[in-house]
Design an enzyme around this catalytic site. Structure first.
Site, PDB file in Angstrom:
ATOM      1  N   CYS A   1      26.924  23.024  -0.603  1.00  8.72           N
ATOM      2  CA  CYS A   1      27.148  24.240   0.370  1.00  8.72           C
ATOM      3  C   CYS A   1      26.049  25.243  -0.239  1.00  8.72           C
ATOM      4  CB  CYS A   1      28.661  24.755  -0.122  1.00  8.72           C
ATOM      5  SG  CYS A   1      28.927  25.019  -2.031  1.00  8.72           S
ATOM      6  N   SER A   2      26.341  26.344  -0.753  1.00 12.67           N
ATOM      7  CA  SER A   2      25.154  27.104  -1.096  1.00 12.67           C
ATOM      8  C   SER A   2      24.824  26.928  -2.532  1.00 12.67           C
ATOM      9  CB  SER A   2      25.885  28.558  -0.727  1.00 12.67           C
ATOM     10  OG  SER A   2      25.932  28.910   0.360  1.00 12.67           O
TER      11      SER A   2
END
Length: 754
Positions: free
Chosen positions: A341-342
Site C-alpha cells: 500500500c503506502s
C-alpha cells in the site's frame, strides 16, 4: 479524586439498574445493589468517549455517558451535581495517562492458570518458514540476518526471507528505493506450486519517475523462483498489487513516492484494489458509532439509515475482493503476488493475512491464527499503538452545558421535547468529532487512529459465517481478540513494531495476550469444525474462496442482534429514517395517490379524518410528530417511555395507512409494549459470571465475579414482527451493499465471562 459513589443508576439498553460506582486505578466498576451484587467492569483504555451532562430539572439527574471501543454504551445517573463532577474529573485523571508504562498491562497480575504459561516466544520465525519449506524442500529462498540489529529497517523483524539469488548488497541498494526501507520480503509459500506472497512498501518514484535497477532485479528474482508447470491450463502472470485507489497512488508521486512504472517491470502486471486509507476507515467507523450512540438510554434498534451511509460493509467487501484476487492468482494461475500500500503495514497486512487464510488450513486453526497475527501484524510492524490510540486524550472527556431550555419555557410538551433533542444532537456532534480521533479535535496523538485490525477480524468473521465447518475457532475467539486489542491488559498490542517491544523489554514486564487464549483454548473451539475437509493432496482441496458480496454485519461485535443490524425497524425517537423506511416499503405495493375523503369512523384517530394525503411520507411524518409530542408529555426518562410509545405509534401508523389507502386496519388492539423481554432478554439483568481478566487488590473491589460489558450478547427480540402485525404492512430491508438479508437467526445470546 473520589473512589466510590453510592445511589448511582446505570442505564444500558434502556434498562435502569441501581447500585454503587467504584473507581480503581485501572477500572471503573459498577456494583448492583443487593441481593444480586453483580458487577460490571470497564477498563479505562477501552473508553472512547465520555460525556458529562449537568443536573437538569427536566431529567432529575446528572448523567455520565460512556462510549467504549468495543461498542458497549453505558450511562450513569447521579442524584446531585457534586458526585457527577467528582467522578468525571477522577475518570479523566485516571484514564488519560501520559506514557505507555502507566497502562494496566504493567500492573496486571494473572490468575493461576495464566501463570503456568509464557507465550512470548510462541512465534519462532525460523520454524514457521521452515514449515513452508524454506531451507528444506524449497531452495530458492533464504533467511538473511541483514536486519539483526534493526538498523537496516527499524519497522521490520530481525528475520527476513529473500530470494536465494539476491545478495545482501543488492538488498541495501534496493532499500533506498522503498519507503521506510521496507523491501519485498517473503510472507507465504503455497505448498501446491511454491508460488509466493511477498510484501513491501511503495516505491520512491516521485515526479522525476525514478527507478532502481536493484529493485527491478530483486522483484524479478522473486517472480522467477518457480517455473510454469507443464500442465493444461497453467499460465503464469505475476502480479504487483497496489492496495490503494489509483488516484491516491498517483497523488503520492508529488510527495516523492508513488507506484511502480510498469515499463520497468514488464515481467509482471499491476492492479489497483481501491481500498481507502486510514482516515476514510476511521470516519466510516465513526458513523457506525453514531448509528449506535443511543444504545445506553434506549432499547431501540440502531439507526439503519446511518449504518448504510457508513459504508462499513462496502469497505469490508473491497478488502475481501482484493484478497480473493490474490489467492486465486496464486492457486489457479501458478503466479506470484507482491502486495503493498503506502508504507506496507495496514492494507498490506490485511490482504496478505486473508489470502493466507484462504490458501492454508493451518491458519484456520487457533495455533495457526496466532502465528499469522504474530508474523504478518506484530513482526512486520503494524502500528498497533498508533492505530488503536491506547493513550486516551483529555479531548475525549467532554462536559456539555444544559441546552434543554427547561427554565420556564415549557409552553408545550412538543417544544420541550424539541429542545432536548436539539441538545442531544449537539452533544452527538461533539462526540463524533472528539471521540473519533480526527486531526482537528483529538490531537496529534490520535490523528492516525484507524480500525485496521478490527477490519481484518471482521473479514475473518465473514469467512467463519460462509465456511462454518472449516475453522477451528469460533466467532467469540475473534470478539475477545478485538476486546483485548483495546483493553491494554496485556503487552502484546502496546507498541508499533518488534524493535519497540524489544527496547521496552515488554516480555519481562507484562503478560502476552496469547496466555489468555492458550489457557482458555477449549472455550473457543468451533463445534462445527471438520478438519478432514482440509486434508487434500498438498493443499489442493484445502483452499476456500469466499463470496466478497455476501457480507453481513458482525452483529455480536456491535452488541446487537442480526435482525437489528440488518433489517429496517423503527430506528429512533424523531428520526426521519422511520418515515423513509415506511415510504420505501409501501411504495412497492401502491403508487401514491390522493384517497377519497372519508367520514369519521368510530375508534379511528380524529386528527386523520377528512384529510387528503398527497403521499405516504406525510402520513409517516404526521405519525412521528405525534410520537414526539407524546414523548415530550411524558414525565419519565426517554428510555422508560420508549417502549409503550413505539407500540402506540405502530397502531397509529396502522390507522393512518388504513385511512389513507382505504384498507381495513388491523383488528388486534395495540400492546402496551412491543418489547416483551424474557428472563434472558437483553433488557433483563444477566447471571453472574466468574474468572475475570482483571486482578486488583482486595481493598479496591469486593469481588471479581461480576458481569463484564466487553463480552456481552443479547437475545433477539421480535419487535419487527410485532410492528408488521400492528401496522399491517411488510417491512423489507432497504437496499444495501450486501445481498438480500435472509434473517433466520433467533438464537438467544446471554452475557458471558471474559
Amino acid at each position: 479524586m473520589i473512589n466510590q459513589v453510592d445511589n448511582v443508576e446505570m442505564v444500558r439498553r434502556g434498562l435502569h439498574t441501581p447500585g454503587s460506582l467504584h473507581l480503581t486505578t485501572h477500572h471503573l466498576i459498577f456494583r448492583e445493589d443487593h441481593p444480586s451484587t453483580k458487577e460490571v467492569w470497564v477498563c479505562y483504555p477501552i473508553m472512547a468517549y465520555v460525556e458529562r451532562r449537568p443536573f437538569s430539572a427536566f431529567t432529575g439527574f446528572s448523567a455520565l455517558r460512556i462510549r467504549c471501543r468495543d461498542f458497549a454504551f453505558l450511562s450513569f445517573n447521579f442524584n446531585n451535581e457534586r458526585d457527577s463532577k467528582a467522578v468525571f474529573e477522577t475518570l479523566t485523571a485516571l484514564a488519560c495517562v501520559p506514557i505507555v508504562d502507566h497502562l494496566y498491562a504493567f500492573y496486571y497480575h494473572p490468575g493461576s492458570a495464566e501463570r503456568t504459561v509464557n507465550t512470548w516466544n510462541i512465534y519462532d520465525p525460523v520454524k514457521e518458514f521452515q514449515r513452508m519449506g524454506v531451507g528444506t524442500t524449497v531452495k530458492s529462498w533464504r533467511i538473511t540476518t541483514i536486519n539483526e540489529n534493526y538498523q537496516f529497517c527499524p519497522t521490520y523483524p530481525r528475520v527476513l526471507v529473500v530470494p536465494a539469488a539476491v545478495a545482501d548488497s543488492v538488498l541495501t541498494y534496493a532499500a533506498r528505493y522503498r519507503s521506510k526501507a521496507r523491501i519485498p520480503t517473503l510472507s507465504y509459500i503455497h505448498p501446491l506450486n511454491n508460488c509466493t506472497i511477498t510484501r513491501c512498501s511503495q516505491p520512491l518514484v516521485g515526479l522525476k519517475q525514478n527507478r532502481s535497477a536493484q529493485d527491478e532485479r530483486f522483484i524479478h528474482a522473486i517472480f522467477t523462483t518457480t517455473t510454469v508447470p507443464n500442465t493444461y491450463g497453467a499460465s503464469q502472470e505475476n502480479l504487483i498489487v497496489d492496495a490503494r485507489p489509483t488516484t491516491n497512488a498517483i497523488a503520492q508521486t508529488a510527495l516523492g513516492a508513488g507506484s511502480e512504472n510498469m515499463e520497468n517491470y514488464k515481467f509482471a502486471r499491476k492492479v489497483y484494489l481501491g481500498i481507502d486509507n486510514i482516515h476514510v476507515m476511521r470516519e466510516s467507523l465513526n458513523k457506525v458509532y453514531e448509528a449506535l450512540k443511543d444504545s445506553d438510554i434506549t432499547p431501540l434498534p440502531p439507526n439503519r439509515e446511518l449504518l448504510y451511509k457508513s459504508g462499513w460493509l462496502k469497505h469490508i467487501s473491497t478488502v475481501m475482493e482484493g484478497a480473493v484476487l490474490m489467492g486465486k492468482r496464486i492457486h489457479y494461475y501458478h503466479s506470484h503476488v507482491l502486495v503493498h500500500c503506502s508504507d506496507g503495514w495496514d492494507r498490506t497486512a490485511q490482504l496478505s493475512s486473508l489470502a493466507q487464510i484462504f490458501l492454508d488450513p493451518y491458519f484456520r486453526t487457533i495455533d495457526g491464527f496466532i502465528i499469522l497475527v504474530e508474523k504478518e501484524w506484530l513482526a512486520c510492524g503494524h502500528r498497533f499503538a498508533e492505530r488503536c490510540g491506547h493513550l486516551s486524550s483529555e479531548k475525549s472527556f467532554v462536559q456539555v452545558s444544559d441546552k434543554s431550555g427547561m427554565n420556564g419555557s415549557q409552553s408545550t410538551a412538543h417544544q420541550a421535547f424539541s429542545n432536548v433533542m436539539s441538545a442531544a444532537k449537539s452533544a452527538a456532534e461533539k462526540a463524533s468529532a472528539g471521540g473519533g480521533g480526527g486531526p482537528s479535535s483529538h490531537g496529534a496523538s490520535l490523528k492516525y487512529t484507524a480500525p485496521i485490525f478490527h477490519q481484518f477480524l471482521d473479514c475473518v468473521y465473514q469467512l467463519l459465517r460462509q465456511f462454518p465447518d472449516r475453522f477451528e475457532y469460533q466467532e467469540r475467539f475473534l470478539r475477545r481478540m478485538l476486546y483485548h486489542l483495546y483493553s491494554c491488559q496485556y503487552g502484546t498490542f502496546l507498541y508499533n513494531n518488534e524493535q519497540e517491544r524489544v527496547d521496552a523489554n515488554v516480555s519481562q514486564r507484562a503478560q502476552s495476550v496469547w496466555d489468555y487464549f492458550v489457557v482458555r483454548k477449549k472455550e473457543f473451539i468451533n463445534p462445527r469444525y471438520v478438519p478432514d475437509l482440509d486434508r487434500g493432496d498438498r493443499g489442493a482441496d484445502a483452499v476456500i474462496f469466499p463470496d466478497p458480496k455476501n457480507i453481513r454485519w458482525w452483529h455480536e461485535a456491535f452488541g446487537r442482534t442480526e435482525e437489528e443490524m440488518s433489517v429496517v425497524t423503527l430506528t429512533g425517537i424523531g428520526s426521519t429514517a422511520t418515515a423513509h423506511a415506511a415510504v420505501q416499503n409501501r411504495r412497492r405495493l401502491q403508487q401514491h395517490h390522493q384517497p377519497q375523503v372519508q367520514q369519521p369512523r368510530p375508534g379511528s384517530t380524529p386528527t386523520l379524518q377528512g384529510y387528503k394525503y398527497d403521499s405516504l411520507r406525510e402520513v409517516a411524518s404526521s405519525t412521528l410528530s405525534s410520537w414526539a409530542s407524546s414523548m415530550a408529555a411524558s414525565s419519565n426518562a426517554w428510555a422508560n417511555a420508549a417502549s409503550p410509545y413505539i407500540a402506540s405509534s405502530s397502531a397509529y401508523l396502522s390507522s393512518a395507512y388504513a385511512d389513507a389507502m382505504e384498507q381495513p386496519r388491523v383488528s388486534e388492539p395495540p400492546s402496551p409494549s412491543i418489547y416483551r423481554p424474557s428472563h434472558k432478554s437483553a433488557l433483563s439483568p444477566t447471571s453472574s459470571v466468574s474468572d475475570s481478566d482483571v486482578s486488583l487488590p482486595a481493598s479496591s473491589r469486593a469481588s471479581q465475579s461480576g458481569t463484564t460489558i466487553d463480552d456481552r450478547e443479547f437475545e433477539g427480540t421480535q419487535e419487527n414482527e410485532a410492528i408488521e402485525k400492528l401496522a399491517g404492512m411488510s417491512l423489507d430491508p432497504l437496499d444495501s451493499y450486501s445481498l438480500t438479508h435472509q434473517g433466520n437467526s433467533s438464537e438467544a445470546y446471554i452475557p458471558e465471562t471474559q
